[in-house]
Design a protein around this motif. Structure first.
Motif, mmCIF file in Angstrom:
data_model
loop_
_atom_site.group_PDB
_atom_site.id
_atom_site.type_symbol
_atom_site.label_atom_id
_atom_site.label_comp_id
_atom_site.label_asym_id
_atom_site.label_seq_id
_atom_site.Cartn_x
_atom_site.Cartn_y
_atom_site.Cartn_z
ATOM 1 N N GLY A 15 -19.769 11.506 4.653
ATOM 2 C CA GLY A 15 -20.470 11.122 3.694
ATOM 3 C C GLY A 15 -20.590 11.955 2.514
ATOM 4 N N GLY A 16 -20.272 13.259 2.759
ATOM 5 C CA GLY A 16 -20.387 14.382 1.778
ATOM 6 C C GLY A 16 -19.208 14.471 0.669
ATOM 7 N N SER A 17 -19.247 15.247 -0.208
ATOM 8 C CA SER A 17 -18.265 15.523 -1.140
ATOM 9 C C SER A 17 -17.843 16.950 -1.109
ATOM 10 C CB SER A 17 -18.822 14.923 -2.622
ATOM 11 O OG SER A 17 -19.606 13.733 -2.536
ATOM 12 N N LEU A 18 -16.556 16.965 -1.638
ATOM 13 C CA LEU A 18 -16.029 18.347 -2.113
ATOM 14 C C LEU A 18 -15.025 18.330 -3.374
ATOM 15 C CD1 LEU A 18 -14.712 19.729 1.543
ATOM 16 C CD2 LEU A 18 -16.255 20.604 0.136
ATOM 17 N N ARG A 19 -15.178 19.141 -4.032
ATOM 18 C CA ARG A 19 -14.057 19.254 -5.159
ATOM 19 C C ARG A 19 -12.859 20.308 -4.800
ATOM 20 N NH1 ARG A 19 -14.982 21.310 -11.233
ATOM 21 N NH2 ARG A 19 -13.815 19.923 -12.163
ATOM 22 N N LEU A 20 -11.817 20.022 -4.839
ATOM 23 C CA LEU A 20 -10.587 20.942 -4.643
ATOM 24 C C LEU A 20 -9.987 21.368 -6.002
ATOM 25 C CD1 LEU A 20 -8.634 19.391 -1.658
ATOM 26 C CD2 LEU A 20 -10.914 20.927 -1.575
ATOM 27 N N SER A 21 -9.574 22.466 -6.267
ATOM 28 C CA SER A 21 -9.033 22.991 -7.225
ATOM 29 C C SER A 21 -7.637 23.598 -7.168
ATOM 30 C CB SER A 21 -9.789 24.024 -8.308
ATOM 31 O OG SER A 21 -11.185 23.642 -8.466
ATOM 32 N N CYS A 22 -6.905 23.375 -7.748
ATOM 33 C CA CYS A 22 -5.354 23.910 -7.802
ATOM 34 C C CYS A 22 -5.069 24.541 -9.144
ATOM 35 C CB CYS A 22 -4.429 22.962 -7.434
ATOM 36 S SG CYS A 22 -2.758 23.503 -7.534
ATOM 37 N N ALA A 23 -4.873 25.873 -9.157
ATOM 38 C CA ALA A 23 -4.730 26.610 -10.159
ATOM 39 C C ALA A 23 -3.334 27.164 -10.296
ATOM 40 C CB ALA A 23 -5.520 28.032 -10.279
ATOM 41 N N ALA A 24 -2.636 26.655 -11.320
ATOM 42 C CA ALA A 24 -1.064 27.050 -11.479
ATOM 43 C C ALA A 24 -0.694 28.064 -12.448
ATOM 44 C CB ALA A 24 -0.234 25.688 -11.910
ATOM 45 N N SER A 25 0.234 28.881 -12.056
ATOM 46 C CA SER A 25 0.656 29.941 -13.164
ATOM 47 C C SER A 25 2.379 29.920 -12.760
ATOM 48 C CB SER A 25 0.181 31.259 -12.719
ATOM 49 O OG SER A 25 0.409 31.578 -11.188
ATOM 50 N N GLY A 26 2.823 30.495 -13.980
ATOM 51 C CA GLY A 26 4.339 30.640 -13.904
ATOM 52 C C GLY A 26 5.220 29.456 -14.269
ATOM 53 N N ILE A 27 4.298 28.333 -14.775
ATOM 54 C CA ILE A 27 5.052 27.028 -15.085
ATOM 55 C C ILE A 27 4.491 26.593 -16.456
ATOM 56 C CG2 ILE A 27 5.748 26.201 -13.007
ATOM 57 C CD1 ILE A 27 3.146 24.366 -12.854
ATOM 58 N N THR A 28 4.965 25.732 -17.161
ATOM 59 C CA THR A 28 4.220 25.159 -18.399
ATOM 60 C C THR A 28 3.732 23.935 -17.836
ATOM 61 O OG1 THR A 28 6.113 25.763 -19.990
ATOM 62 C CG2 THR A 28 4.597 23.944 -20.687
ATOM 63 N N PHE A 29 2.290 24.219 -17.440
ATOM 64 C CA PHE A 29 1.420 23.287 -16.573
ATOM 65 C C PHE A 29 1.393 21.559 -17.175
ATOM 66 C CE2 PHE A 29 -1.555 21.771 -13.338
ATOM 67 C CZ PHE A 29 -2.287 21.126 -13.981
ATOM 68 N N SER A 30 1.407 21.587 -18.503
ATOM 69 C CA SER A 30 1.186 20.403 -19.318
ATOM 70 C C SER A 30 2.337 19.524 -18.931
ATOM 71 C CB SER A 30 0.697 20.768 -20.632
ATOM 72 O OG SER A 30 1.750 21.106 -21.262
ATOM 73 N N ILE A 31 3.359 19.975 -18.838
ATOM 74 C CA ILE A 31 4.690 19.042 -18.798
ATOM 75 C C ILE A 31 4.864 18.859 -17.281
ATOM 76 C CG2 ILE A 31 5.332 19.826 -20.894
ATOM 77 C CD1 ILE A 31 7.600 21.456 -19.317
ATOM 78 N N TYR A 32 4.329 19.246 -16.303
ATOM 79 C CA TYR A 32 4.423 18.803 -15.004
ATOM 80 C C TYR A 32 3.615 17.582 -14.360
ATOM 81 C CZ TYR A 32 7.554 22.728 -13.771
ATOM 82 O OH TYR A 32 8.592 23.574 -13.862
ATOM 83 N N ASN A 33 4.226 16.851 -13.537
ATOM 84 C CA ASN A 33 3.369 15.824 -12.932
ATOM 85 C C ASN A 33 2.711 16.630 -11.522
ATOM 86 O OD1 ASN A 33 4.341 13.654 -14.644
ATOM 87 N ND2 ASN A 33 6.200 13.551 -13.328
ATOM 88 N N MET A 34 1.683 16.176 -11.196
ATOM 89 C CA MET A 34 0.972 16.924 -10.018
ATOM 90 C C MET A 34 0.475 15.963 -9.270
ATOM 91 S SD MET A 34 1.190 20.159 -11.192
ATOM 92 C CE MET A 34 -0.163 20.837 -9.969
ATOM 93 N N ALA A 35 0.355 16.563 -7.934
ATOM 94 C CA ALA A 35 -0.150 15.684 -6.867
ATOM 95 C C ALA A 35 -1.037 16.567 -5.835
ATOM 96 C CB ALA A 35 0.767 14.807 -6.394
ATOM 97 N N TRP A 36 -1.800 15.701 -4.751
ATOM 98 C CA TRP A 36 -2.254 16.197 -3.961
ATOM 99 C C TRP A 36 -1.863 15.543 -2.654
ATOM 100 C CZ3 TRP A 36 -5.468 20.449 -3.514
ATOM 101 C CH2 TRP A 36 -5.972 21.128 -4.730
ATOM 102 N N TYR A 37 -1.435 16.253 -1.630
ATOM 103 C CA TYR A 37 -1.170 15.761 -0.203
ATOM 104 C C TYR A 37 -1.924 16.443 0.613
ATOM 105 C CZ TYR A 37 3.437 14.208 -2.005
ATOM 106 O OH TYR A 37 4.597 13.126 -2.409
ATOM 107 N N ARG A 38 -2.041 15.795 1.834
ATOM 108 C CA ARG A 38 -2.666 16.129 3.052
ATOM 109 C C ARG A 38 -1.957 15.961 4.125
ATOM 110 N NH1 ARG A 38 -7.607 11.864 3.512
ATOM 111 N NH2 ARG A 38 -6.345 9.918 4.283
ATOM 112 N N GLN A 39 -2.230 16.986 5.097
ATOM 113 C CA GLN A 39 -1.433 16.809 6.513
ATOM 114 C C GLN A 39 -2.169 17.203 7.615
ATOM 115 O OE1 GLN A 39 2.237 19.095 6.651
ATOM 116 N NE2 GLN A 39 3.255 17.554 7.900
ATOM 117 N N VAL A 40 -2.125 16.659 8.641
ATOM 118 C CA VAL A 40 -2.706 16.837 9.888
ATOM 119 C C VAL A 40 -1.623 17.353 10.764
ATOM 120 C CG1 VAL A 40 -4.048 15.871 11.989
ATOM 121 C CG2 VAL A 40 -4.531 14.937 9.786
ATOM 122 N N PRO A 41 -1.871 18.374 11.822
ATOM 123 C CA PRO A 41 -0.736 18.934 12.702
ATOM 124 C C PRO A 41 -0.211 17.473 13.600
ATOM 125 C CG PRO A 41 -2.616 20.077 12.483
ATOM 126 C CD PRO A 41 -3.028 18.992 11.818
#
Length: 117
Positions: A15-41
């Motif tokens: 029931g709780g909350s979290l906020r994830l962040s992903c900081a990018a460097s080395g790319i022109t960030f604004s022209i990239y499509n971005m996504a979040w994925y998750r994986q369980v072993p």
């Protein structure tokens, strides 16, 4: 050198909350499509949310209404706000960047999210 660095993971109760962040460097960030994925072993990687360079978002029904993806081009950062977390949301969450479509060119190392029951 391109880097995607995730942060914000941790242990939270159901029931709780979290906020994830992903900081990018080395790319022109604004022209990239971005996504979040998750994986369980032992399981296939799962798309959690995506956002285009123009700001259009998409997410699967499993997280729709609970997770929100956003981006701040001035900070070269993409976020994942996760609310109403469930134990089945436990996974390593990674961000990814795609210059064209959703053929991802770069990946972050991931951040662990654990939801206790």
């Amino acid at each position: 050198q391109v880097q995607l660095v995730e942060s914000g993971g941790g242990l939270v109760q159901t029931g709780g909350s979290l906020r994830l962040s992903c900081a990018a460097s080395g790319i022109t960030f604004s022209i990239y499509n971005m996504a979040w994925y998750r994986q369980v072993p032992g399981k296939q990687r799962e798309l959690v949310a995506s956002i285009t360079s123009g700001g259009s978002t998409n997410s699967p029904n499993s997280v729709k209404g609970r997770f929100t993806i956003s981006r701040d081009n001035a900070k070269n950062t993409v976020y994942l706000q996760m609310n109403s977390l469930k134990p089945e949301d436990t996974a390593v969450y990674s961000c990814a960047a795609a210059r064209y479509g959703f053929r991802f060119d770069f990946w972050g190392q991931g951040t662990q999210v654990t939801v206790s029951s």
